[in-house]
Design a protein around this motif. Structure first.
Motif: not given
Length: 158
Positions: A5-10, A70-72, A85-91, A154-158
């Motif tokens: 799963p991936e959410f994208t928006e432009s 799922e990565q961030g 600019r990447y923000y991983p879930w662990r951060n 966000l609810l779906k991937i958490k």
């Protein structure tokens, strides 16, 4: 291959009032220089014609891109940021969708910094966004036009 799963928006600057303002400035500038051309050099006349056109071209290519998986969370404000600019879930300590005031909280739209530790914002229109609070306490707000969809994702991937 597994479909992750991936959410994208432009998003682009598509406000009618912004385009009216840009074209009005262009028409006024060209008209003003055309009426007073005897006072200006060819270079100044050429510059007065091309600067508004370049400004309009810039607004045509500017876009805010958001990707969440799922990565961030990844965000970029093209053409000012070539890479995401990447923000991983662990951060990330906390993430949620909220309404905000672009003018009061961040001084407008674009890539902005809020005052008094409110954080960084990426937005092009509207007043809804994804609030990201990082583990180090820093805050990033990413504007969205897909307010409900991003919340559901966000609810779906958490």
């Amino acid at each position: 291959m597994i479909n992750k799963p991936e959410f994208t928006e432009s998003q682009k600057f598509s406000q009618w009032w912004l385009w009216l303002l840009l074209f009005s400035v262009m028409i006024f500038t060209i008209y003003n220089f055309a009426e007073n051309r005897q006072y200006f050099s060819t270079f100044e006349l050429t510059l007065s014609f091309f600067i508004p056109i370049l400004l309009i071209a810039l607004f045509l290519v500017i876009r805010l891109e958001t990707k969440i998986n799922e990565q961030g969370i990844s965000v970029r404000f093209f053409p000012f940021q070539i890479t995401f600019r990447y923000y991983p879930w662990r951060n990330i300590k906390k993430v949620y969708v909220r309404k905000y005031s672009p003018l009061i909280e961040y001084g407008g739209w674009g890539m902005r910094r809020g005052l008094f530790g409110i954080g960084k914002a990426y937005n092009v229109k509207g007043n809804k966004g994804l609030q990201v609070i990082l583990s180090d306490g820093k805050k990033v707000l990413i504007g969205t036009q897909k307010f409900e969809e991003i919340g559901t994702f966000l609810l779906k991937i958490k």
